[in-house]
Design an enzyme around this catalytic site. Structure first.
Site: not given
Ligand code: CTP
Length: 213
Positions: A24-26, A91
């Site tokens: 995943t991402n932030r 995102a």
């Protein structure tokens, strides 16, 4: 202003590796939830399609929860009809594991390689694949050449406006409550001040509405 239909994507996506792991991402989802809330506050109909976040869904907003880029792609494809303004702020993971293990991957000595493949680009699918003819707003996160990279994305993905984010600056963007963005339009740029994501969301919604035919 007439009641318009908005579609907003928000948050990160999660791409599974095995039953207990994912990539995943932030992204916190805050900018997207603020956009959905702002459009609803102005009296518009809003569907919010979001990956996993810890945020409360703004009151009065229709909500679709997704996990993967593929699920977000399918949800947008299924909901995009009759939408007037689409703001894709999620995102989305650009890559996902080629193979998702059915059982938990056990550790062993030495290195492992994870093979990744591209996910579908939802924003780039809007015009031709989904036949979307409304106002299309995308986001760009750049660390250099902010305006020229955003302008290239505007043309390549058939957008009417790109919200360009300089992610090299500390204290704004990913994971923070404030942001500083430039609205990139075909014929001009509008630099907005460093402000809360809620304030910026109102300005982005206002500008998007001026682009309606
Ligand atoms: N986007 C999308 N589907 C994807 C990837 C991105 O809809 N699979 C959308 C995002 O929601 C955002 C815009 O496309 O609106 C971002 O474009 P992208 O090409 O991913 O740019 P960046 O991630 O900013 O950067 P880079 O060009 O370095 O990949």
């Amino acid at each position: 202003m007439n009641r318009m239909r908005f579609l907003v994507t928000a948050g990160p996506t999660r791409e599974p590796i095995d039953p207990v792991r994912y990539m995943t991402n932030r992204s916190s989802g805050r900018m997207g939830y603020a956009l959905a809330g702002a459009a609803r506050h102005e009296g518009h109909e809003v569907v919010l399609i979001s990956g996993p976040t810890t945020l409360d869904v703004p009151p009065g907003v229709d909500f679709i929860h997704v996990e993967t880029a593929q699920q977000m792609y399918e949800a947008v494809r299924d909901m995009v009809r009759d939408v007037d303004v689409a703001i894709l702020s999620a995102a989305v993971a650009d890559y996902r594991p080629v193979h998702v293990a059915q059982q938990k991957i056990k550790k062993s000595e030495g290195r492992v390689l994870l093979e990744l493949e591209r996910t579908p680009d939802i924003l780039a699918s809007m015009r031709e694949e989904f036949s979307f003819t409304g106002v299309l707003v995308g986001f760009a996160a750049e660390t250099q050449h902010l305006i020229s990279n955003a302008r290239e994305k505007l043309l390549r993905k058939g957008c009417d406006m790109i919200v360009a984010n300089d992610v090299s600056q500390p204290g704004i963007g990913f994971g923070s409550t404030e942001n500083e963005v430039t609205l990139v339009l075909p014929d001009r740029e509008i630099q907005l001040p460093r402000e809360s994501k809620e304030w910026l969301a109102m300005r982005i919604v206002e500008h998007a509405l001026t682009l309606l035919p």
